[in-house]
Design a protein around this motif. Structure first.
Motif, PDB file in Angstrom:
ATOM      1  N   GLU A 161       0.752  -1.203   0.047  1.00 20.27           N
ATOM      2  CA  GLU A 161      -0.181  -0.104   0.080  1.00 20.27           C
ATOM      3  C   GLU A 161       0.911   1.264  -0.079  1.00 20.27           C
ATOM      4  N   THR A 162       1.937   1.370   0.647  1.00 20.04           N
ATOM      5  CA  THR A 162       2.699   2.314   0.808  1.00 20.04           C
ATOM      6  C   THR A 162       3.814   2.591  -0.238  1.00 20.04           C
ATOM      7  N   ASN A 163       4.103   1.559  -1.017  1.00 19.47           N
ATOM      8  CA  ASN A 163       4.718   1.819  -2.315  1.00 19.47           C
ATOM      9  C   ASN A 163       3.984   1.653  -3.371  1.00 19.47           C
ATOM     10  N   SER A 164       3.363   2.764  -3.616  1.00 22.97           N
ATOM     11  CA  SER A 164       2.495   3.384  -4.517  1.00 22.97           C
ATOM     12  C   SER A 164       2.496   4.630  -5.017  1.00 22.97           C
ATOM     13  N   VAL A 165       2.248   4.869  -6.099  1.00 23.46           N
ATOM     14  CA  VAL A 165       2.320   6.409  -6.659  1.00 23.46           C
ATOM     15  C   VAL A 165       0.726   6.881  -7.163  1.00 23.46           C
ATOM     16  N   ARG A 166       0.256   7.920  -6.797  1.00 30.59           N
ATOM     17  CA  ARG A 166      -0.931   8.079  -7.307  1.00 30.59           C
ATOM     18  C   ARG A 166      -2.197   6.910  -7.395  1.00 30.59           C
ATOM     19  N   GLY A 167      -1.959   6.109  -6.500  1.00 30.82           N
ATOM     20  CA  GLY A 167      -2.981   4.986  -6.250  1.00 30.82           C
ATOM     21  C   GLY A 167      -2.478   3.568  -6.981  1.00 30.82           C
ATOM     22  N   VAL A 168      -1.260   3.898  -7.998  1.00 28.43           N
ATOM     23  CA  VAL A 168      -0.776   2.791  -8.510  1.00 28.43           C
ATOM     24  C   VAL A 168       0.222   1.937  -7.919  1.00 28.43           C
ATOM     25  N   ALA A 169       0.053   0.780  -7.815  1.00 27.99           N
ATOM     26  CA  ALA A 169       1.165  -0.078  -6.863  1.00 27.99           C
ATOM     27  C   ALA A 169       2.306  -0.278  -7.715  1.00 27.99           C
ATOM     28  N   LEU A 170       3.538   0.134  -7.242  1.00 31.51           N
ATOM     29  CA  LEU A 170       4.717   0.086  -7.852  1.00 31.51           C
ATOM     30  C   LEU A 170       5.272  -1.415  -7.892  1.00 31.51           C
ATOM     31  N   LYS A 171       5.774  -1.771  -8.989  1.00 34.40           N
ATOM     32  CA  LYS A 171       6.520  -3.205  -9.187  1.00 34.40           C
ATOM     33  C   LYS A 171       7.769  -3.328  -8.418  1.00 34.40           C
ATOM     34  N   TYR A 172       8.303  -2.446  -8.136  1.00 36.41           N
ATOM     35  CA  TYR A 172       9.635  -2.299  -7.736  1.00 36.41           C
ATOM     36  C   TYR A 172       9.848  -1.595  -6.338  1.00 36.41           C
ATOM     37  N   SER A 173      10.739  -2.374  -5.472  1.00 37.97           N
ATOM     38  CA  SER A 173      11.173  -1.643  -4.366  1.00 37.97           C
ATOM     39  C   SER A 173      12.517  -1.446  -4.229  1.00 37.97           C
ATOM     40  N   GLU A 174      13.183  -0.137  -3.559  1.00 41.88           N
ATOM     41  CA  GLU A 174      14.657  -0.001  -3.563  1.00 41.88           C
ATOM     42  C   GLU A 174      15.371  -1.208  -2.657  1.00 41.88           C
ATOM     43  N   PRO A 175      16.717  -1.473  -3.143  1.00 45.35           N
ATOM     44  CA  PRO A 175      17.248  -2.411  -2.174  1.00 45.35           C
ATOM     45  C   PRO A 175      17.692  -1.567  -0.851  1.00 45.35           C
ATOM     46  N   LEU A 176      17.403  -2.169   0.286  1.00 49.63           N
ATOM     47  CA  LEU A 176      17.471  -1.665   1.581  1.00 49.63           C
ATOM     48  C   LEU A 176      18.984  -1.444   1.936  1.00 49.63           C
ATOM     49  N   GLY A 177      19.613  -0.178   2.201  1.00 50.28           N
ATOM     50  CA  GLY A 177      20.890  -0.083   2.629  1.00 50.28           C
ATOM     51  C   GLY A 177      21.995   0.151   1.310  1.00 50.28           C
ATOM     52  N   GLU A 178      21.425  -0.239   0.136  1.00 45.19           N
ATOM     53  CA  GLU A 178      22.247  -0.024  -1.057  1.00 45.19           C
ATOM     54  C   GLU A 178      21.866   1.329  -1.848  1.00 45.19           C
ATOM     55  N   ALA A 179      20.673   1.624  -1.693  1.00 43.43           N
ATOM     56  CA  ALA A 179      20.175   2.688  -2.713  1.00 43.43           C
ATOM     57  C   ALA A 179      20.500   4.126  -2.275  1.00 43.43           C
ATOM     58  N   LYS A 180      21.614   4.687  -2.770  1.00 43.23           N
ATOM     59  CA  LYS A 180      22.135   6.033  -2.600  1.00 43.23           C
ATOM     60  C   LYS A 180      21.939   6.903  -3.659  1.00 43.23           C
ATOM     61  N   PRO A 181      21.916   8.267  -3.620  1.00 46.07           N
ATOM     62  CA  PRO A 181      22.155   9.188  -4.590  1.00 46.07           C
ATOM     63  C   PRO A 181      23.514   9.057  -5.386  1.00 46.07           C
ATOM     64  N   PRO A 182      23.425   9.316  -6.596  1.00 44.76           N
ATOM     65  CA  PRO A 182      24.629   9.076  -7.479  1.00 44.76           C
ATOM     66  C   PRO A 182      25.660   9.770  -7.086  1.00 44.76           C
ATOM     67  N   SER A 183      26.892   9.185  -7.168  1.00 47.29           N
ATOM     68  CA  SER A 183      28.178   9.920  -6.618  1.00 47.29           C
ATOM     69  C   SER A 183      28.617  11.083  -7.653  1.00 47.29           C
ATOM     70  N   ALA A 184      28.311  10.713  -8.769  1.00 49.53           N
ATOM     71  CA  ALA A 184      28.224  11.788 -10.006  1.00 49.53           C
ATOM     72  C   ALA A 184      27.291  12.119 -10.703  1.00 49.53           C
ATOM     73  N   ALA A 185      27.180  13.020 -11.398  1.00 43.30           N
ATOM     74  CA  ALA A 185      25.954  13.606 -12.219  1.00 43.30           C
ATOM     75  C   ALA A 185      25.682  12.742 -13.555  1.00 43.30           C
ATOM     76  N   TRP A 186      24.868  12.274 -13.966  1.00 42.76           N
ATOM     77  CA  TRP A 186      24.604  11.202 -15.198  1.00 42.76           C
ATOM     78  C   TRP A 186      23.423  12.048 -15.756  1.00 42.76           C
ATOM     79  N   ARG A 187      23.518  11.580 -17.290  1.00 43.37           N
ATOM     80  CA  ARG A 187      22.505  12.181 -18.130  1.00 43.37           C
ATOM     81  C   ARG A 187      22.133  10.842 -19.140  1.00 43.37           C
ATOM     82  N   LEU A 188      20.872  10.651 -19.324  1.00 39.02           N
ATOM     83  CA  LEU A 188      20.128   9.704 -20.046  1.00 39.02           C
ATOM     84  C   LEU A 188      19.733  10.436 -21.374  1.00 39.02           C
TER      85      LEU A 188
END
Length: 199
Positions: A61-88
């Motif tokens: 229930e908490t892993n949702s955006v605008r009522g849509v359940a997300l299929k993905y949960s971030e890895p605990l302890g590993e998810a960190k902001p990027p050390s460098a700036a990236w572009r796609l």
């Protein structure tokens, strides 16, 4: 003869009274006597203890955006902001389709797919899944800082990095200048570190 019949009748009444006494609860009869002893001898079923472990329903229930359940949960302890700036960058052939997506700041993951209500980077080709793939920044404490990884969400038509299909629901480390393709879309997404772009 009458005395014999009266005696037999009295004996029958006494026997019935004795049986009734055995059947009364709490008098050592069926309920409190032999039956209770049999119940005590029966193997005891252990009482199930309360289970306060997470069922996953609250997380869903908490892993949702605008009522849509997300299929993905971030890895605990590993998810960190990027050390460098990236572009796609997004290309169709040799033509850049849209302004580059900046992957920097405090955000740690970017969802890609057709569902514009929840994704960070839309991929509108009909062969793409609504929630297709994630670019996840992870710090594995290996001295390289937080780096990007591709994670296909079990999409119907897959994700390719440098023309090779990646395994679904597994992290694949990305490097600068890697080319990512989603499903059968003709668009190429090129990942570049900003310091590489500016040099």
């Amino acid at each position: 003869d009458r005395d014999a019949r009266d005696g037999a009748r009295d004996d029958a009444r006494a026997g019935a009274g004795a049986r009734a006494a055995l059947a009364r609860p709490g008098d050592g009869g069926t309920y409190g006597g032999v039956g209770a002893a049999a119940a005590e001898d029966a193997p005891k079923v252990p009482k199930e203890e309360a289970n306060f472990a997470l069922s996953g329903l609250l997380a869903a229930e908490t892993n949702s955006v605008r009522g849509v359940a997300l299929k993905y949960s971030e890895p605990l302890g590993e998810a960190k902001p990027p050390s460098a700036a990236w572009r796609l960058y997004c290309f169709k052939g040799d033509v850049e389709c849209e302004p580059p997506y900046k992957l920097s700041g405090s955000k740690t993951s970017y969802l890609i797919g057709r569902d514009r209500a929840v994704v960070d980077i839309p991929s509108d080709h009909p062969s793409c899944s609504k929630q297709h793939c994630v670019i996840q920044f992870r710090d594995l404490d290996d001295g390289r800082g937080s780096e990007p990884y591709a994670y296909d969400l079990g999409s119907a038509n897959g994700t390719r990095v440098n023309k090779r299909a990646i395994e679904a629901k597994a992290y694949v480390r990305l490097k600068s200048k890697d080319v990512i393709k989603f499903a059968h879309s003709s668009r190429d997404y090129v990942l570049l570190r900003e310091d590489v772009v500016e040099s």
